[in-house]
Design a protein around this motif. Structure first.
Motif, short mmCIF file in Angstrom:
data_model
loop_
_atom_site.label_atom_id
_atom_site.label_comp_id
_atom_site.label_asym_id
_atom_site.label_seq_id
_atom_site.Cartn_x
_atom_site.Cartn_y
_atom_site.Cartn_z
N ASN A 162 27.78 50.88 13.81
CA ASN A 162 26.89 51.63 12.95
C ASN A 162 25.78 52.31 13.78
O ASN A 162 24.66 51.79 13.88
CB ASN A 162 26.28 50.71 11.89
N PRO A 163 26.08 53.47 14.37
CA PRO A 163 25.07 54.15 15.20
C PRO A 163 23.81 54.52 14.43
O PRO A 163 22.72 54.51 14.98
CB PRO A 163 25.79 55.40 15.71
N ASN A 164 23.96 54.82 13.14
CA ASN A 164 22.79 55.18 12.33
C ASN A 164 21.79 54.03 12.25
O ASN A 164 20.59 54.24 12.36
CB ASN A 164 23.21 55.58 10.91
N ARG A 165 22.30 52.84 12.07
CA ARG A 165 21.42 51.67 12.00
C ARG A 165 20.73 51.42 13.33
O ARG A 165 19.53 51.15 13.37
CB ARG A 165 22.21 50.44 11.57
N ILE A 166 21.47 51.52 14.41
CA ILE A 166 20.89 51.33 15.73
C ILE A 166 19.83 52.40 16.00
O ILE A 166 18.76 52.11 16.52
CB ILE A 166 21.98 51.32 16.83
N PHE A 167 20.13 53.63 15.61
CA PHE A 167 19.17 54.72 15.79
C PHE A 167 17.87 54.41 15.04
O PHE A 167 16.78 54.61 15.56
CB PHE A 167 19.77 56.05 15.31
N LEU A 168 17.99 53.91 13.82
CA LEU A 168 16.79 53.55 13.03
C LEU A 168 16.04 52.37 13.64
O LEU A 168 14.82 52.35 13.69
CB LEU A 168 17.17 53.25 11.59
N GLU A 169 16.77 51.37 14.13
CA GLU A 169 16.13 50.21 14.76
C GLU A 169 15.45 50.60 16.06
O GLU A 169 14.40 50.05 16.41
CB GLU A 169 17.16 49.11 15.00
N LEU A 170 16.03 51.54 16.76
CA LEU A 170 15.46 52.00 18.03
C LEU A 170 14.10 52.66 17.82
O LEU A 170 13.23 52.60 18.68
CB LEU A 170 16.43 52.98 18.71
N ARG A 171 13.90 53.24 16.66
CA ARG A 171 12.65 53.93 16.34
C ARG A 171 11.42 53.01 16.55
O ARG A 171 10.40 53.44 17.05
CB ARG A 171 12.72 54.43 14.90
N ARG A 172 11.55 51.75 16.16
CA ARG A 172 10.45 50.79 16.32
C ARG A 172 10.14 50.56 17.80
O ARG A 172 8.98 50.59 18.21
CB ARG A 172 10.82 49.48 15.63
N ILE A 173 11.17 50.39 18.59
CA ILE A 173 10.99 50.18 20.04
C ILE A 173 10.39 51.44 20.67
O ILE A 173 9.50 51.35 21.52
CB ILE A 173 12.33 49.82 20.71
N GLN A 174 10.88 52.60 20.27
CA GLN A 174 10.34 53.85 20.80
C GLN A 174 8.86 54.00 20.46
O GLN A 174 8.07 54.43 21.30
CB GLN A 174 11.14 55.04 20.26
N SER A 175 8.49 53.65 19.25
CA SER A 175 7.08 53.74 18.86
C SER A 175 6.21 52.85 19.73
O SER A 175 5.11 53.25 20.15
CB SER A 175 6.90 53.37 17.39
N ILE A 176 6.67 51.65 20.01
CA ILE A 176 5.94 50.74 20.89
C ILE A 176 5.79 51.38 22.27
O ILE A 176 4.70 51.38 22.86
CB ILE A 176 6.66 49.38 20.99
N ALA A 177 6.88 51.93 22.79
CA ALA A 177 6.84 52.55 24.12
C ALA A 177 5.90 53.76 24.13
O ALA A 177 5.10 53.93 25.07
CB ALA A 177 8.25 52.97 24.53
N PHE A 178 5.99 54.60 23.11
CA PHE A 178 5.12 55.79 23.05
C PHE A 178 3.65 55.38 23.01
O PHE A 178 2.82 55.97 23.70
CB PHE A 178 5.45 56.65 21.83
N HIS A 179 3.34 54.38 22.21
CA HIS A 179 1.94 53.96 22.11
C HIS A 179 1.45 53.32 23.41
O HIS A 179 0.28 53.47 23.77
CB HIS A 179 1.73 53.04 20.90
#
Length: 173
Positions: free
Chosen positions: A76-93
């Motif tokens: 389910n790439p869509n789910r992984i893409f959505l879950e990755l968003r949280r990690i990306q936000s942490i990295a961006f901040h």
């Protein structure tokens, strides 16, 4: 059994973010496009599932077909893409706190590297990344941003990873 994967590693995401931003020559990129670029750095074999594949990128199609399927099965790439968003936000901040991402750009939904210097050891590590020399990385880091992102012909629809139906309404407001 615990299995490590960089998709859930915020530090790895910081590294990938810097790696991609170094290729942008201090230009702003839509943050949603950047999230997509980061996803494909993690899962380059999924570039094969972009349908229809953009004509402007057809010179990369043959090399993309040669990318080996990963060991992990991504059901389910869509789910992984959505879950990755949280990690990306942490990295961006984290990068914002270190003043390596421009705050004004980030506030308007863009991402841009500041001109603050990175440690030499990090620059050396970034240069040693093997996949940085591949055609698929060039496609992701340089060419995807040249393709329309929004609307019925955009990358959002072609990838199937993001909602695109309301883009025209938002763009016209």
């Amino acid at each position: 059994m615990l299995i490590y994967h960089p998709v859930f590693d915020a530090n790895h995401c910081v590294f990938r973010t810097l790696l991609l931003l170094e290729e942008q020559n201090y230009c702003e990129i839509d943050i949603e496009l950047f999230r997509l670029m980061d996803f494909y750095v993690l899962f380059p074999s999924l570039l094969k599932s972009i349908k229809p594949f953009p004509n402007q990128l057809r010179k990369y199609k043959k090399s993309i077909q040669l990318i080996k399927e990963p060991y992990e099965d991504i059901k389910n790439p869509n789910r992984i893409f959505l879950e990755l968003r949280r990690i990306q936000s942490i990295a961006f901040h984290h990068l914002l706190s270190k003043q390596l991402i421009d705050m004004k750009s980030f506030d308007i939904g863009k991402i841009k590297r500041t001109k603050n210097d990175l440690p030499d050891s990090l620059l050396v590590s970034m240069e040693q990344v093997e996949y940085k020399k591949t055609e698929w990385f060039t496609l992701i880091s340089s060419e995807l941003k040249k393709i329309e992102f929004y609307g019925v012909n955009g990358l959002k629809k072609r990838t199937g990873l993001m909602e695109y139906r309301y883009d025209e309404v938002i763009k016209n407001d």
